[in-house]
Scaffold this active site. Structure first.
Site, short mmCIF file in Angstrom:
data_model
loop_
_atom_site.label_atom_id
_atom_site.label_comp_id
_atom_site.label_asym_id
_atom_site.label_seq_id
_atom_site.Cartn_x
_atom_site.Cartn_y
_atom_site.Cartn_z
N THR A 99 0.88 -1.10 -0.02
CA THR A 99 0.07 0.06 0.07
C THR A 99 0.99 1.48 0.05
O THR A 99 0.83 2.55 -0.22
CB THR A 99 -0.94 -0.11 1.69
OG1 THR A 99 -1.89 -0.87 1.55
CG2 THR A 99 -1.54 1.44 0.83
N HIS A 133 2.12 1.89 -3.30
CA HIS A 133 1.10 2.22 -4.52
C HIS A 133 0.54 3.95 -3.97
O HIS A 133 0.37 4.88 -4.93
CB HIS A 133 -0.12 2.04 -3.88
CG HIS A 133 -0.53 0.76 -4.26
ND1 HIS A 133 -0.02 -0.64 -5.19
CD2 HIS A 133 -1.57 -1.01 -3.36
CE1 HIS A 133 -0.46 -1.43 -5.24
NE2 HIS A 133 -1.07 -2.19 -4.56
N CYS A 154 -15.52 1.42 13.44
CA CYS A 154 -16.98 2.44 14.23
C CYS A 154 -17.43 1.79 15.11
O CYS A 154 -17.87 2.06 15.93
CB CYS A 154 -17.62 2.76 12.93
SG CYS A 154 -18.70 1.46 12.82
N CYS A 172 -19.07 -4.66 12.14
CA CYS A 172 -19.06 -4.59 13.88
C CYS A 172 -19.67 -4.73 14.67
O CYS A 172 -19.58 -5.16 15.64
CB CYS A 172 -18.92 -2.90 13.77
SG CYS A 172 -17.12 -2.40 13.14
N CYS A 174 -15.45 -3.52 8.76
CA CYS A 174 -16.19 -2.36 9.24
C CYS A 174 -16.56 -1.66 7.57
O CYS A 174 -15.76 -1.42 7.20
CB CYS A 174 -15.43 -1.75 10.06
SG CYS A 174 -15.82 0.14 10.94
N ARG A 226 11.53 -15.17 -5.06
CA ARG A 226 10.37 -15.41 -4.28
C ARG A 226 10.45 -16.56 -4.33
O ARG A 226 8.97 -17.18 -3.15
CB ARG A 226 8.73 -15.09 -4.77
CG ARG A 226 9.11 -12.91 -4.51
CD ARG A 226 7.50 -12.26 -5.65
NE ARG A 226 7.80 -10.82 -5.04
CZ ARG A 226 6.61 -10.46 -5.72
NH1 ARG A 226 5.63 -11.17 -5.91
NH2 ARG A 226 6.49 -9.00 -4.89
N LEU A 275 -5.65 -9.14 -5.11
CA LEU A 275 -7.37 -8.06 -5.44
C LEU A 275 -6.38 -7.99 -6.94
O LEU A 275 -5.58 -7.18 -7.29
CB LEU A 275 -6.80 -6.89 -5.06
CG LEU A 275 -7.36 -6.39 -3.74
CD1 LEU A 275 -6.77 -5.18 -2.90
CD2 LEU A 275 -9.18 -6.59 -3.51
N THR A 310 -10.31 -10.28 3.67
CA THR A 310 -9.96 -8.64 4.10
C THR A 310 -9.12 -8.72 4.97
O THR A 310 -9.97 -9.04 6.41
CB THR A 310 -11.15 -7.78 2.98
OG1 THR A 310 -10.48 -6.73 3.14
CG2 THR A 310 -12.36 -7.80 4.53
#
Lengths: 341, 341, 341, 341
Positions: free
Chosen positions: B41, B44, B94, B100, B108, B201, B262, B286
């Protein structure tokens, strides 16, 4: 005896006068067929599509959904006896493959199907392995007995998800989709929504208990379902790519989808946003669990929690089988039953 | 203090001298960051791709994988105290949405991510909700502590399937795929197979315990896996359409696939033959389960059943962060750690 | 305001005029109580038995089952807002113990109970953590709202077993046992059998849907149930040693028992023959799952699948609370509700 | 051929010269026995206790744990063929009772046991239903093959709980308790604690991987385990009332207990505090799951994750069977194997 057979590798089926089953192998039973119901598979065989051409070697007596009376058992396990009223599991499993060893008989790698790989039930008598027979309690109506096999697909689909207190969407309410509706309600779904293109089928869905019906030609099902809070569980019964995508669009994070419908081709799906990021679980559903699905289905029907007679929209005399196939092919039918005896 | 930030809506990141976090909201803690690890991330965000552009509003301090020491807690639940060595869950949830409420915090609907929606961990100090902190037992090496968050993705993926006594294929052995290998073995998988395009890898996969590695540029992975009896469980970590299809091809009837990767776009899948007819279950994965995934992951690492130091291939001084990003972007790395203190 | 309190460490309770809750801690809400229901725990407190003596430190306002309107929220999560009609979870959990971390809040090691460890709901106003409140949909009748907490015990008990298509026996049909009957039926049980000593309670069980009732003073419940094919699932609600043993005697191999009833002393069980050799699973049930049980219970009630008004046999004006306790102590009651506003 | 038989209804067993099995019923196989292992059940038969007197009708060849070579198969399913090296499930199930129909063959109501209800494996040859045979992969050592049946009890016990990342206590480390230790570790337990009265057995437990051993004559196991954080999972293998109570005392809220040990009499348990209030789940364990337990057990042994040769402490020539029984009765043994061929 009379039998409806695929006589040759061309379109259509016909009624023939053939010999009754003579030899009964060890562990097999002879059953007098009373009522039989026409499956979508029988229609594929009638139309002689690719699926059927790959699997069948005519001549074969077709049909695999039926109710009848046991006339004789040669050995066997003692599950059924002479005089018992029975229905039957259509898949004959091998008991030795990896899946059978794990009690996943519905995914047996060597399955043979009655009425496809061996002579079937659209006949006055059928010879069948005794282990495939299921004795019916007296409280099961005979008509219901003739549709227990496809009902098992509906039960298997619903039982694979947790529908307790959930909003359940059935995408595609052909005969099996329709039967899934009362099953979902009987197992605790608090809102059941049906989608289809056909007003006839949506009306049938309402008749058996759907709380909301959506004609996808008229309304966007994703919007309607999202306005109702989203789908906790989607039961995909149509085999349509758009229904699959709409189902994944309307499902809430952490929800479940059970897929019974068989798409004709590859389907294009938004795996990243609709499966991974939402943490969805997808269950592929095939056949019926032996024998948990039958036990659950019979409990629901014999207790009166599910009334299967409501999904039988047409009954014909055995000799009027062509009318039965016509009703099935019209799209305007629930289950269609042939009265043989 | 020093911090690596996305300073503006253009490619790249840079180190800045900024103020330490001043106000600590009720329930938040101040942590001195000791080591932090670079996530895909973060790459990205560096590259400023579409995903990042949609979510970030620079300037923001980036980074969300770290280990450090608690300096102060303002109220809070009492999970951690001053002086504790901690790592952190990067998703701030949240507590009130449907997911949740069902303890599916990882799904969430209102998640905020540290280092994306709020200032992150590539800094000398971070302010963070105390509930997101996890106290580390002394037996966890500090390096390992800095990669527990992505390790949690690997643990979550493996724990979502039943790998006991099973043949498990990991398709795509970037850092998270590599970490999934020792987890699968620690939880009972008896054969673990890794597939990738990169010899680097695949070598890393071997180092951490893969029994078989397949370079998909050289061999057909479906054939190799089928020759080994097929895959009971496939862990899809690549986001590649071909890996998804190969995974579904090699999976046995009744098997399971967990998808963490993804895909960039819609993918075309043979749902009829590979999902429905085989009765497969697919789990979209996720985030991490709060806190079952953390508890399981910590138990595996602190007991020595999984050695995370083997997946850390590069460590750099904080100021050499560019070398860290370069290592990540080369493709020839496992986890890359920045030493901040 | 008026409040029913345990004023001192002696038998009985009394109504007092006390101050309204003044300070509302961060995250707490003030609720105007409209209806409250008397729990067996309130009776234990009234009688000042050992259980109560160990836990309470009078003076304390008692009562923890209620429905009311939110007057004010001080901060909080945003679950409820001023004007919302709410019921409440009675257990205030710690969020940090091992069980809370695993989302087993119902087994929290540091639970505080409203009306036991802190002032409760038999009062015109109650101050309570906002996270414990549950907003009710408009389709939930107010009376039903006042008994949702004990209903949650019934839902939790039933949801812990698989009752789909099963024969379920409820041993002991006090208020919670009675509420378990319609829940079991709504979630798919096809035969529900109730046992008790009290003709009044067995009649109530019939009223809410029990298919068979057995007065264990008149008939041997094991014989009757075995004649019906044995129990797939037993829900033990009585706390009686003989009911526990009879339940284990009547359960089929592979069956499940859920125990909610609390025996006063150790009980003597035939573990070898009735648990091990039959391969039974026993679930100890405490409290309610946060918030899966509340969600399922609310879905059942708000959809009309379960009608809780049938289990409320008595309603009294708040000032006539002594009549309410007398009704509870007579044994001839379902739920007893006090109308406060 | 030579066979160890219970010749008459008195204490002891003896070796006889008897005819080889002559007729092989349809679906049965003839196996040359190579190694056989002595079970606690064989000792009960030797001692002619109440359990044995109720079930056996001498003369019967005893023994049911073995490895051998298939000489002939009469029909059958095709699971094994002439020349295969095999072990066997000792329970012959009916396939038609309620439990068999639900794939709970281990709880079959009509089970017959080899070496109890029919001639067994302490003989040069055994006739046995082919479906009960399990072909061994070449990587399974022959000694290990002779103890796969009791190993299955250990596997079944462990697989019934979730031991991933958990603290697991095995109360009672006779042969099956000992075998449960490496299984628990192979399936992800991060701390395994063994309790017993016998230093010999506790040493054996250490040898196979127990992290902590507790001699309950010397230390209070509840205190020791609680000091280690409590037991997430207890595997009760002793059949002792005190072990059952200690197990329930040391288990954490929400934990699991699997009971395989058969107490001689009723046991007195604190159900209120230790089962209900802690929300514990208890699994009664009998036999082995057909065939999931065998598949998992074979995967663990053939992959080398579990080394069963470590639990075999004694091997004797077939004719020295009395020494084998003496070793078993001394309490100072793991598994004891007789070498027949």
């Amino acid at each position: 005896m009379l039998a409806i057979r695929k006589g040759s590798a061309t379109k259509g089926v016909a009624m023939y006068e053939i010999d009754e089953p003579k030899e009964l192998p060890e562990g097999w039973a002879l059953v007098e067929v009373w009522k039989a119901s026409i499956c979508g598979t029988d229609v594929h065989i009638y139309q002689w599509n690719e699926w059927a051409q790959k699997r069948m070697n005519p001549p074969v007596t077709i049909g695999h959904e039926f109710v009848g009376k046991v006339l004789k058992v040669n050995g066997g396990l003692g599950k059924v006896h002479e005089g018992d009223i029975v229905s039957a599991e259509s898949h004959v499993v091998c008991h030795t493959c990896r899946e059978c060893r794990r009690n996943m008989y519905h995914a047996c790698e060597n399955t043979k199907i009655i009425g496809v790989h061996m002579d079937g039930a659209f006949a006055e008598y059928i010879a069948i392995p005794e282990e495939n027979l299921v004795k019916l309690p007296p409280s099961v109506p005979l008509e219901a007995g003739s549709v227990l096999e496809p009902f098992g697909n509906a039960v298997h689909t619903v039982q694979s998800a947790d529908v307790r207190g959930k909003k359940v969407v059935v995408t595609g309410v052909g005969p099996i989709g329709v039967m899934a509706i009362p099953v979902a309600k009987a197992l605790g779904a608090t809102l059941v929504i049906a989608t289809d293109l056909s007003p006839y089928r949506l009306q049938l869905a309402s008749n058996v208990g759907a709380d909301v019906t959506i004609n996808v030609k008229e309304k966007d099902p994703v919007r309607v379902v999202n306005d109702l809070g989203g789908a906790d569980v989607v039961l995909e019964m149509s085999g349509s790519q758009s229904a699959l995508n709409q189902g994944l669009d309307m499902i809430v994070p952490g929800g479940e989808m059970c897929i019974l419908g068989l798409p004709d081709n590859n389907v294009s799906l938004d795996i990243a946003n609709n499966v991974v990021s939402k943490g969805i679980t997808i269950h592929g559903i095939t056949g019926r669990r032996l024998w948990e699905t039958w036990d659950l289905g019979l409990a629901l029907v014999s207790s009166g929690k599910v009334d299967l007679t409501k999904v039988i929209t047409h009954q014909f005399d055995f000799k009027d089988y062509q009318k039965g196939f016509d009703a099935m092919m019209s799209g305007n039918s629930g289950k269609v039953v042939l009265n043989i005896k």
